[in-house]
Design a protein around this motif. Structure first.
Motif, PDB file in Angstrom:
ATOM      1  N   UNK A  83      42.646  37.431  46.358  1.00  0.00           N
ATOM      2  CA  UNK A  83      43.006  36.339  45.464  1.00  0.00           C
ATOM      3  C   UNK A  83      41.804  35.908  44.631  1.00  0.00           C
ATOM      4  N   UNK A  84      40.621  35.922  45.226  1.00  0.00           N
ATOM      5  CA  UNK A  84      39.416  35.579  44.478  1.00  0.00           C
ATOM      6  C   UNK A  84      39.130  36.635  43.413  1.00  0.00           C
ATOM      7  N   UNK A  85      39.427  37.892  43.736  1.00  0.00           N
ATOM      8  CA  UNK A  85      39.263  38.946  42.739  1.00  0.00           C
ATOM      9  C   UNK A  85      40.247  38.762  41.594  1.00  0.00           C
ATOM     10  N   UNK A  86      41.440  38.288  41.927  1.00  0.00           N
ATOM     11  CA  UNK A  86      42.427  38.002  40.887  1.00  0.00           C
ATOM     12  C   UNK A  86      41.910  36.912  39.955  1.00  0.00           C
ATOM     13  N   UNK A  87      41.277  35.890  40.519  1.00  0.00           N
ATOM     14  CA  UNK A  87      40.718  34.829  39.684  1.00  0.00           C
ATOM     15  C   UNK A  87      39.557  35.349  38.841  1.00  0.00           C
ATOM     16  N   UNK A  88      38.859  36.380  39.333  1.00  0.00           N
ATOM     17  CA  UNK A  88      37.767  36.958  38.569  1.00  0.00           C
ATOM     18  C   UNK A  88      38.276  37.593  37.270  1.00  0.00           C
ATOM     19  N   UNK A 166      37.874  46.707  42.388  1.00  0.00           N
ATOM     20  CA  UNK A 166      39.152  46.994  41.731  1.00  0.00           C
ATOM     21  C   UNK A 166      39.304  46.161  40.465  1.00  0.00           C
ATOM     22  N   UNK A 167      38.917  44.885  40.537  1.00  0.00           N
ATOM     23  CA  UNK A 167      39.088  44.007  39.379  1.00  0.00           C
ATOM     24  C   UNK A 167      38.210  44.424  38.204  1.00  0.00           C
ATOM     25  N   UNK A 168      37.119  45.143  38.481  1.00  0.00           N
ATOM     26  CA  UNK A 168      36.244  45.589  37.398  1.00  0.00           C
ATOM     27  C   UNK A 168      36.943  46.575  36.485  1.00  0.00           C
ATOM     28  N   UNK A 178      50.299  43.919  40.577  1.00  0.00           N
ATOM     29  CA  UNK A 178      50.930  45.164  40.986  1.00  0.00           C
ATOM     30  C   UNK A 178      49.987  46.064  41.748  1.00  0.00           C
ATOM     31  N   UNK A 179      48.750  46.132  41.284  1.00  0.00           N
ATOM     32  CA  UNK A 179      47.770  46.969  41.971  1.00  0.00           C
ATOM     33  C   UNK A 179      47.492  46.439  43.374  1.00  0.00           C
ATOM     34  N   UNK A 180      47.436  45.120  43.531  1.00  0.00           N
ATOM     35  CA  UNK A 180      47.146  44.527  44.824  1.00  0.00           C
ATOM     36  C   UNK A 180      48.208  44.884  45.860  1.00  0.00           C
ATOM     37  N   UNK A 181      49.461  45.018  45.429  1.00  0.00           N
ATOM     38  CA  UNK A 181      50.511  45.400  46.370  1.00  0.00           C
ATOM     39  C   UNK A 181      50.292  46.791  46.937  1.00  0.00           C
ATOM     40  N   UNK A 182      49.579  47.634  46.192  1.00  0.00           N
ATOM     41  CA  UNK A 182      49.269  48.975  46.670  1.00  0.00           C
ATOM     42  C   UNK A 182      47.961  49.018  47.452  1.00  0.00           C
ATOM     43  N   UNK A 183      47.304  47.867  47.575  1.00  0.00           N
ATOM     44  CA  UNK A 183      46.053  47.784  48.312  1.00  0.00           C
ATOM     45  C   UNK A 183      46.203  46.930  49.563  1.00  0.00           C
ATOM     46  N   UNK A 252      28.112  47.844  39.344  1.00  0.00           N
ATOM     47  CA  UNK A 252      28.061  48.835  38.267  1.00  0.00           C
ATOM     48  C   UNK A 252      29.282  48.723  37.355  1.00  0.00           C
ATOM     49  N   UNK A 253      30.410  48.333  37.920  1.00  0.00           N
ATOM     50  CA  UNK A 253      31.620  48.194  37.125  1.00  0.00           C
ATOM     51  C   UNK A 253      31.547  47.075  36.111  1.00  0.00           C
TER      52      UNK A 253
END
Length: 263
Positions: A83-88, A166-168, A178-183, A252-253
């Motif tokens: 969720x924090x990555x989503x906010x990023x 992933x968020x990078x 959608x990507x998070x559901x696959x993770x 790096x991303x």
């Protein structure tokens, strides 16, 4: 950058994450709903069907509720990190990170400070859940709650780094969910969070190996052993290695010269 500069910057990021956490009370309660459903509802129904034999670090037979508590703690950390990555993704486009990433502070330090601040906030949710579990009758050794603190922090850093990595590569907010559901769901269900790996091996050999190589499984086992004041060396090495690799790739991303963070 001096040590004082770094401390001021990290303190600002931590206060911002803490303020967001306090203002979003629904975020705290929603983070507890999922594990409490498993602990109170599902565990009661599965108790008879999924009896747990004597396995490390337990020295006697245990109930299903006792077994799944470390996995549910890791679940809280997993969802909070993602969720924090989503906010990023949002912050990078129009929020605070858009300003921070062009500040004089090293970009690598900013991202690692963000990871650490997010991980510290996750600890509040985890210990809130452990308190509820204690009232429910699921107790670990008293000193185990303190011994598990470094394990919680390291696992939170690993999962937050994976989410940041992933968020990078995601530029649109609507694509991230959608990507998070696959993770999130494969990472959680293909692990030792809800059932021992030997039970999975009885069902399918190839599923067992997927679970055995899942970093989340080792994070769960690191927490499980730490709660009983034991160290799982293999889990520590793997979680530490994944944290390091994911953090480097995430940093790096977000480096424009690498091209991975470009549009």
């Amino acid at each position: 950058m001096t040590f004082r500069d770094a401390l001021i910057c990290f303190n600002g990021l931590l206060q911002r994450e803490l303020l967001r956490f306090v203002q979003q009370r629904s975020r705290f309660f929603s983070a507890l709903v999922r594990p409490l459903l498993w602990l109170v509802v599902f565990a009661s129904g599965f108790r008879a069907a999924l009896g747990i034999a004597i396995i490390a670090p337990y020295e006697t037979y245990i109930t299903y509720e006792v077994y799944i508590v470390p996995g549910l703690c890791a679940m809280i950390i997993l969802f909070n990190g993602m969720q924090s990555s989503l906010s990023m993704v949002y912050d990078r486009e129009m929020g605070s990170m858009r300003v921070l990433l062009v500040s004089p502070m090293p970009r690598s330090f900013l991202l690692l400070a963000k990871l650490l601040a997010t991980s510290l906030i996750s600890l509040l949710q985890v210990y809130g859940f452990l308190l509820i579990a204690w009232f429910w009758g699921v107790e670990a050794p008293l000193w185990g709650y303190l011994a598990a603190l470094p394990a919680f922090l390291l696992v939170a850093m690993m999962l937050s780094a994976i989410g940041l990595f992933i968020s990078a590569r995601i530029k649109q907010l609507e694509n991230f969910a959608g990507v998070m559901n696959f993770v999130i769901f494969p990472m959680f269900f293909l692990s030792s969070a809800l059932y021992p790996l030997w039970k999975m091996r009885e069902a399918s050999e190839w599923l067992y190996w997927i679970c055995a190589w899942n970093p989340f499984s080792h994070g769960v086992e690191l927490i499980r052993f730490a709660l009983y004041q034991q160290l799982n060396g293999e889990a520590l090495l793997l979680v530490g290695g994944v944290t390091l690799v994911a953090s480097v790739l995430a940093v790096r991303g977000f480096q424009p010269q690498q091209g991975m963070g470009k549009r």
